[in-house]
Design a protein around this motif. Sequence first.
Motif, PDB file in Angstrom:
ATOM      1  N   THR A 150      16.341-118.926 -81.111  1.00  0.00           N
ATOM      2  CA  THR A 150      17.270-119.891 -81.680  1.00  0.00           C
ATOM      3  C   THR A 150      16.993-120.189 -83.151  1.00  0.00           C
ATOM      4  OG1 THR A 150      15.886-121.674 -80.862  1.00  0.00           O
ATOM      5  CG2 THR A 150      17.725-121.011 -79.498  1.00  0.00           C
ATOM      6  N   ALA A 151      15.742-120.081 -83.597  1.00  0.00           N
ATOM      7  CA  ALA A 151      15.443-120.432 -84.988  1.00  0.00           C
ATOM      8  C   ALA A 151      16.183-119.549 -85.998  1.00  0.00           C
ATOM      9  CB  ALA A 151      13.932-120.396 -85.226  1.00  0.00           C
ATOM     10  N   PRO A 152      16.235-118.209 -85.831  1.00  0.00           N
ATOM     11  CA  PRO A 152      16.988-117.411 -86.817  1.00  0.00           C
ATOM     12  C   PRO A 152      18.471-117.711 -86.811  1.00  0.00           C
ATOM     13  CG  PRO A 152      15.552-116.009 -85.531  1.00  0.00           C
ATOM     14  CD  PRO A 152      15.591-117.323 -84.848  1.00  0.00           C
ATOM     15  N   VAL A 153      19.031-118.042 -85.640  1.00  0.00           N
ATOM     16  CA  VAL A 153      20.469-118.299 -85.581  1.00  0.00           C
ATOM     17  C   VAL A 153      20.821-119.561 -86.355  1.00  0.00           C
ATOM     18  CG1 VAL A 153      22.396-118.743 -84.039  1.00  0.00           C
ATOM     19  CG2 VAL A 153      20.632-117.137 -83.364  1.00  0.00           C
ATOM     20  N   SER A 154      20.052-120.618 -86.114  1.00  0.00           N
ATOM     21  CA  SER A 154      20.357-121.858 -86.832  1.00  0.00           C
ATOM     22  C   SER A 154      20.058-121.705 -88.320  1.00  0.00           C
ATOM     23  CB  SER A 154      19.574-123.022 -86.236  1.00  0.00           C
ATOM     24  OG  SER A 154      18.199-122.808 -86.391  1.00  0.00           O
ATOM     25  N   ALA A 155      19.010-120.949 -88.665  1.00  0.00           N
ATOM     26  CA  ALA A 155      18.717-120.727 -90.081  1.00  0.00           C
ATOM     27  C   ALA A 155      19.841-119.928 -90.733  1.00  0.00           C
ATOM     28  CB  ALA A 155      17.384-120.000 -90.231  1.00  0.00           C
TER      29      ALA A 155
ATOM     30  N   PHE B 263      18.496-126.867 -82.211  1.00  0.00           N
ATOM     31  CA  PHE B 263      19.364-125.708 -82.429  1.00  0.00           C
ATOM     32  C   PHE B 263      20.829-126.115 -82.477  1.00  0.00           C
ATOM     33  CE2 PHE B 263      21.826-122.372 -80.148  1.00  0.00           C
ATOM     34  CZ  PHE B 263      21.896-121.484 -81.191  1.00  0.00           C
ATOM     35  N   ILE B 264      21.264-126.866 -81.450  1.00  0.00           N
ATOM     36  CA  ILE B 264      22.675-127.251 -81.386  1.00  0.00           C
ATOM     37  C   ILE B 264      23.046-128.155 -82.560  1.00  0.00           C
ATOM     38  CG2 ILE B 264      24.363-128.514 -80.003  1.00  0.00           C
ATOM     39  CD1 ILE B 264      22.947-127.552 -77.533  1.00  0.00           C
ATOM     40  N   GLY B 265      22.127-129.073 -82.910  1.00  0.00           N
ATOM     41  CA  GLY B 265      22.418-129.948 -84.027  1.00  0.00           C
ATOM     42  C   GLY B 265      22.563-129.201 -85.333  1.00  0.00           C
ATOM     43  N   SER B 266      21.649-128.269 -85.601  1.00  0.00           N
ATOM     44  CA  SER B 266      21.723-127.519 -86.858  1.00  0.00           C
ATOM     45  C   SER B 266      23.007-126.702 -86.936  1.00  0.00           C
ATOM     46  CB  SER B 266      20.516-126.591 -86.982  1.00  0.00           C
ATOM     47  OG  SER B 266      19.352-127.336 -87.136  1.00  0.00           O
ATOM     48  N   VAL B 267      23.336-126.005 -85.850  1.00  0.00           N
ATOM     49  CA  VAL B 267      24.518-125.141 -85.878  1.00  0.00           C
ATOM     50  C   VAL B 267      25.779-125.976 -86.029  1.00  0.00           C
ATOM     51  CG1 VAL B 267      25.872-123.537 -84.509  1.00  0.00           C
ATOM     52  CG2 VAL B 267      23.415-123.298 -84.606  1.00  0.00           C
TER      53      VAL B 267
END
Lengths: 130, 92
Positions: free
Chosen positions: A85-90, B72-76
């Motif tokens: 998940t870290a690369p996707v949000s980055a 994750f959900i918050g950032s996206v």
Amino acid sequence: MTPDATGLDMVIDVTTAVFLVVGALMSLGAAVGLLRFPDLMSRMHAATKPQVLGLFLMLAAIGLQMRTWWVWPILVVAWIFQLLTAPVSAHMVGRSAYRTKHGHREKLTKDELEAVVQRAAAGQEPGPDR
Amino acid sequence: MKEAVLVVTAVILSLAAAGAIVRIAIGPSLLDRVLASDVLLAILGAALAVDMAMNRHLNNLMLLVAIAVIGFIGSVTFARFVADRRGESNDS
């Protein structure tokens, strides 16, 4: 931690202590990077440290202290989930940061994305939606 | 040694959380604040992991994974929200 540890227990406890302190230092490094780096892109670089290496060290410390084998697959799954998940949000944050013109564009040494974005904006070809 | 490790990690994590909160407060744009709150969630997860490793229990493990999901959900979501408003205000 085991009180009055000797031998292998001592080794495991010292390893756990080192992992925990270094993992905490990753968080501190991220905070220092957040405060001192000039723009969003370089802050994103610092922000990933506690999410990947810091979490790995913390989970390894848990696995060392639990002294059982069945806990390691759970910890590996938790870490791999963070790795996915870290690369996707980055990517999402960096993409919207570029599109909303965050950061200091003049500090970039090379900007390969600008040509693609301008080509896509001009509508000459359906460029990749980056 | 247990107390020493607990004190050292507590001090380091408190300083890190303070730095992240300062960046949330002063961060000039929305994405800076999103990034800093993501780091704050990671620091919270690290504190939970220290508690689990020191007291030898696994009660917080699901909470750790849930924190990762929330970050994750918050950032996206915030990234999409900012991307949809591009062109209106370009402060950095």
